[in-house]
Design a protein around this motif. Structure first.
Motif, mmCIF file in Angstrom:
data_model
loop_
_atom_site.group_PDB
_atom_site.id
_atom_site.type_symbol
_atom_site.label_atom_id
_atom_site.label_comp_id
_atom_site.label_asym_id
_atom_site.label_seq_id
_atom_site.Cartn_x
_atom_site.Cartn_y
_atom_site.Cartn_z
ATOM 1 N N GLU A 174 0.845 -1.072 0.060
ATOM 2 C CA GLU A 174 0.047 -0.069 -0.082
ATOM 3 C C GLU A 174 0.931 1.326 -0.029
ATOM 4 O OE1 GLU A 174 -2.456 0.030 3.343
ATOM 5 O OE2 GLU A 174 -3.493 -2.110 2.859
ATOM 6 N N ALA A 175 0.450 2.301 -0.821
ATOM 7 C CA ALA A 175 1.164 3.554 -0.923
ATOM 8 C C ALA A 175 0.818 4.365 0.630
ATOM 9 C CB ALA A 175 1.047 4.507 -1.998
ATOM 10 N N GLU A 178 0.143 11.281 0.578
ATOM 11 C CA GLU A 178 1.081 12.246 0.107
ATOM 12 C C GLU A 178 2.025 12.838 1.110
ATOM 13 O OE1 GLU A 178 1.510 15.633 -3.430
ATOM 14 O OE2 GLU A 178 -0.540 14.485 -3.049
ATOM 15 N N GLU A 418 8.716 7.535 -6.693
ATOM 16 C CA GLU A 418 7.225 7.990 -6.866
ATOM 17 C C GLU A 418 6.698 7.356 -5.742
ATOM 18 O OE1 GLU A 418 5.875 9.769 -9.256
ATOM 19 O OE2 GLU A 418 7.946 10.019 -9.885
ATOM 20 N N ARG A 419 5.483 7.937 -5.221
ATOM 21 C CA ARG A 419 4.795 7.460 -3.962
ATOM 22 C C ARG A 419 3.911 6.300 -4.433
ATOM 23 N NH1 ARG A 419 -0.737 8.140 -2.232
ATOM 24 N NH2 ARG A 419 -0.936 9.393 -4.232
ATOM 25 N N GLU A 420 3.306 6.295 -5.513
ATOM 26 C CA GLU A 420 2.225 5.287 -5.838
ATOM 27 C C GLU A 420 2.618 3.803 -6.040
ATOM 28 O OE1 GLU A 420 -0.180 6.023 -8.718
ATOM 29 O OE2 GLU A 420 -1.191 7.852 -7.599
#
Length: 452
Positions: A174-175, A178, A418-420
């Motif tokens: 899971e990300a 933000e 990258e976050r996702e």
């Protein structure tokens, strides 16, 4: 005090019924002495610490020690009032490599059973390779590394609840939201600057002044280079040359060592420098990544020693050499600065600290993949690609790799800013900081630290 995960390993070993002597190996300045002293003084009424390098430079009391009784006699002159019983007395032999004969004596000290022992050294890999009688079965050798990113988070105020939350997110693929992602990335970039050497981390925590941190890193780098001068003969100059080459070598497209460049002599091969490479690796100041052209599980059975990449053991030392006091190059993630070698270095240090042996994929026709690791759950190979820029989905070599049915791949990772978290075919894209939760439990007994 810095939280070190190896503390639990030391504590559990000393409180166990094992008769083996715990031997902590590792490069200089990674915190071996401090953490052993901290645990030893807490667990034992009588804690006796003897630094053999200091002894070799002064009284040389232990230089000619050959027997258990000789050893006890010399200890009694230093700390006779602290020599109690096995249950309440711990004798810590620090920098044991100064007297290689003591490594053999550990077996007999363990069998004698009058006291509890623990030992450490900075060049144990080198010393053990030159010791004719290694006390196998009587020692438990564990390597210690600089602080990994998880330990760096602890140093910056994170607690077990926070780390457990992050670990759960990783396990569930899971990300993070933000705001949390941005905070972790901010700390990750600071880790790229500070690295994991305890003195540098403590300096940063007490006073976030990059100039002071860089002074410490430069001094330790000189320590490492100076250690090579203790090696015999002309090898020391070659060792120093190879070590000094590592940062610039990391900036090349192909980061592997080119033998002819070491002394600028044509015709030189890897075998001409095998002793020098072994020194840097055994001393813990360089991390070796071996080439694999036809991967299969386990990777060690198909590795090539003639194609080798060497990374510095601490990412802070690397960024110190590359960028000096200019922290903007790392903190601002500037497009004009290629942080590829920096990101690869931090991933290498994380993987090796977490129990993995390091390999990379090298195929003349299909290109290179940064890392290959063994997955003992699926009994398969897992490729890992590291991306520092925005084009993290561009990876032709990895794409070709994953399509090869002969490799029997179950998954592959691309680590980036990258976050996702995205899954596409066999490839899992995830934030680079999640590498702190990659763990090879099968390799822990030889390489790493127990999970806190």
């Amino acid at each position: 005090m810095l939280i070190r995960k190896i503390e639990s390993l030391i504590r559990e070993h000393l409180q166990s019924t094992s008769n083996k002597v715990l031997l902590i190996d590792g490069a200089r300045q990674v915190g071996k002495t401090y953490i052993i002293r901290y645990v030893g003084e807490e667990l034992y009424k009588n804690f006796i610490e003897i630094n053999m390098i200091e002894d070799s430079l002064k009284d040389r009391l232990f230089e000619r020690v050959k027997t258990v009784e000789d050893f006890y006699f010399q200890v009694s002159m230093l700390a006779g009032n602290k020599m109690g019983q096995k249950e309440d007395t711990l004798i810590f032999i620090d920098e044991i490599q100064a007297y290689p004969a003591l490594l053999t004596l550990l077996k007999f000290l363990s069998q004698d059973g009058r006291f509890t022992f623990i030992a450490s050294g900075s060049l144990l890999g080198v010393t053990l390779s030159q010791t004719t009688s290694i006390p196998m079965g009587s020692i438990r050798k564990v390597r210690m590394f600089p602080l990994d990113f998880e330990e760096f988070l602890y140093a910056n105020g994170f607690n077990e609840m926070t780390i457990s939350f992050l670990r759960k997110k990783y396990e569930n693929e899971e990300a993070l939201d933000e705001a949390t992602h941005n905070k972790i990335m901010e700390l990750f970039r600071k880790y790229l600057l500070v690295g994991g050497l305890p003195e540098a981390v403590n300096s940063y925590i007490q006073n976030p002044n990059i100039v002071l941190v860089r002074e410490i890193q430069n001094e330790i780098r000189e320590y490492y280079a100076a250690d090579a001068s203790k090696y015999d003969g002309e090898n020391k100059l070659k060792i120093r040359r190879i070590y000094d080459m590592l940062p610039s070598n990391m900036e090349n497209k192909k980061k592997r060592i080119v033998a002819k460049n070491i002394e600028n002599k044509k015709g030189k091969t890897f075998n001409d420098y095998s002793d020098e490479f072994e020194y840097l690796i055994s001393a813990g100041i360089a991390l070796n990544v071996q080439a694999i052209s036809n991967p299969s599980f386990p990777l060690v059975q198909s590795s090539s020693k003639n194609l080798l990449k060497l990374y510095l053991n601490d990412v802070g030392i690397l960024t110190s050499v590359l960028y000096g006091n200019n922290i903007r190059a790392v903190l601002d993630d500037e497009r004009s600065i290629n942080l590829g070698s920096v990101y690869e270095t931090v991933v290498a240090s994380e993987l090796i600290a977490h129990g993995y042996k390091l390999f990379y994929y090298d195929n003349r026709d299909k290109g290179e993949v940064d890392y290959l690791i063994d997955d003992y759950d699926s009994l398969s190979v897992v490729p890992v690609e590291v991306k520092s820029g925005k084009d993290y989905t561009v990876h032709s070599a990895l794409s070709n790799f994953t399509k090869n049915e002969a490799y029997n791949l179950k998954k592959a990772y691309v680590l980036s800013n990258e976050r996702e978290i995205i899954k596409k075919d066999k490839v899992i894209y995830m934030p680079i900081y999640y590498v702190m939760f990659f763990e090879n439990l099968a390799g822990r007994s030889n390489w790493g630290e127990l999970k806190k």
